[in-house]
Design a protein around this motif. Structure first.
Motif, short mmCIF file in Angstrom:
data_model
loop_
_atom_site.label_atom_id
_atom_site.label_comp_id
_atom_site.label_asym_id
_atom_site.label_seq_id
_atom_site.Cartn_x
_atom_site.Cartn_y
_atom_site.Cartn_z
N UNK A 153 0.83 -1.20 0.00
CA UNK A 153 0.00 0.00 0.00
C UNK A 153 0.87 1.26 0.00
N UNK A 154 0.51 2.22 -0.84
CA UNK A 154 1.19 3.51 -0.80
C UNK A 154 0.48 4.41 0.21
N UNK A 155 0.95 5.63 0.38
CA UNK A 155 0.38 6.52 1.40
C UNK A 155 -1.08 6.86 1.13
N UNK A 156 -1.48 6.90 -0.13
CA UNK A 156 -2.87 7.21 -0.46
C UNK A 156 -3.80 6.04 -0.10
N UNK A 157 -3.34 4.83 -0.35
CA UNK A 157 -4.14 3.65 0.00
C UNK A 157 -4.27 3.50 1.51
N UNK A 158 -3.20 3.82 2.23
CA UNK A 158 -3.25 3.76 3.70
C UNK A 158 -4.27 4.78 4.22
N UNK A 159 -4.23 5.99 3.66
CA UNK A 159 -5.18 7.02 4.08
C UNK A 159 -6.61 6.62 3.74
N UNK A 160 -6.81 6.04 2.57
CA UNK A 160 -8.15 5.60 2.16
C UNK A 160 -8.67 4.51 3.10
N UNK A 161 -7.82 3.53 3.42
CA UNK A 161 -8.24 2.44 4.31
C UNK A 161 -8.61 2.97 5.69
N UNK A 162 -7.85 3.95 6.17
CA UNK A 162 -8.15 4.53 7.48
C UNK A 162 -9.50 5.24 7.46
N UNK A 163 -9.76 5.99 6.39
CA UNK A 163 -11.05 6.67 6.27
C UNK A 163 -12.20 5.67 6.14
N UNK A 164 -11.97 4.59 5.41
CA UNK A 164 -13.00 3.56 5.25
C UNK A 164 -13.31 2.89 6.58
#
Length: 123
Positions: A95-106
């Motif tokens: 996961x890149x930083x954008x995917x990590x941020x998306x998963x956290x928001x989800x």
């Protein structure tokens, strides 16, 4: 050694009972911990229909794990998946930083909206 974020989705055979499924999930959780991973989040998606038959099976138990660990952990985890006959498919993604941020928001529920909210946005 730098730590990276990963997500692994694996599909277990539908022939397992609840105890066997829990035992298999715990086994792979232990593999991650033994290799220095920090499990961030887990989701049990349950029994789902497969897009196409795998090993003459049309359904499987899906399990998603998001974790952080050294890059060497992927080889150890995938070797454990290949050795276990209960696993019919798996996919590990870095996961890149954008995917990590998306998963956290989800996980925080930012993307779940009710029907009323959708109707209000449509009008």
């Amino acid at each position: 050694m730098t730590l990276k974020n990963y997500e692994v989705l694996y599909i277990m055979t539908p022939l397992l009972n609840e105890a066997q499924m829990t035992e298999t999930v715990e086994k792979f959780r232990q593999v991650l911990k033994e290799n220095g991973a920090d499990i961030i989040h887990e989701e049990n998606w349950g029994l789902k229909k497969l897009a196409y038959p795998i090993q003459k099976k049309n359904t499987g138990f899906y399990h998603l794990v998001e974790f952080q660990g050294p890059s060497t952990i992927v080889d150890a985890l995938e070797l454990a998946f290949r050795r276990d006959e209960k696993i019919i498919r798996f996919l590990t993604t870095a996961l890149d930083k954008h995917a990590v941020a998306y998963n956290e928001r989800r996980r925080n529920g930012e993307f779940k909206s009710s029907k009323k909210e959708k109707e209000a946005q449509a009008s």
